[in-house]
Write an enzyme that holds these catalytic residues in place. Sequence first.
Site, PDB file in Angstrom:
ATOM      1  N   GLY A 233      17.656  40.271 -17.579  1.00  0.00           N
ATOM      2  CA  GLY A 233      16.616  39.622 -16.797  1.00  0.00           C
ATOM      3  C   GLY A 233      16.040  38.448 -17.562  1.00  0.00           C
ATOM      4  CB  CYS A 234      12.547  37.295 -17.864  1.00  0.00           C
ATOM      5  SG  CYS A 234      11.561  36.119 -18.797  1.00  0.00           S
TER       6      CYS A 234
END
Length: 197
Positions: free
Chosen positions: A31-32
């Site tokens: 993810g991020c």
Amino acid sequence: MKNKLILLAVVSGLLSYGSPVLADKAVLAGGCFWCMEADFEKLEGVTDVVSGFTGGVLKNPTYNGNHEGHYEAVEITYDPDKVSYHQLLAHFWVNIDPFDARGQFCDKGHSYLSAIFVANDTERALAEASRKEVVAQFPNQTVVTPILDASIFYPIKGNESYHQDYYKNNPLRYKAYRWNCGRDQRLKTIWGEKATH
């Protein structure tokens, strides 16, 4: 004089015998990439974590432009004498949601999917073994995080380089984002005390 020459030869041999400082690299998507940087830079033995894109066929992807088909990922440089690839994988799992097929936490879409990118057969064997451990730990849930062949890693650069070390350079914004995204709350729900943040 002869003894000095022998001693010099021995010392010279010992110095040349010393092992050079080696560093390995691992590429992981969770993810991020701001969060992945923050999570991995605190590990002893990790010397650098770079945010970027990988896994797609598009050349030179950009954050604000086209990065279709790519994953947000981090390239982790580490000293294998201080932290093993196996330990990196163990840290990776407890910092992601391995059951989310739509992204990670509040971020949805292909670029936010989790994945382990392996560069060789050794990494693949270790990654598969670690994945099996997670599958066995959660028999009633489906682990969707894949193990993929490594491809070109494109670091974020140029006028988008503010993404590198974002958590250090923008601590208040980063903490607000991470909290509002529910990352740590979800990690604690899944992993309990193993959640590392």
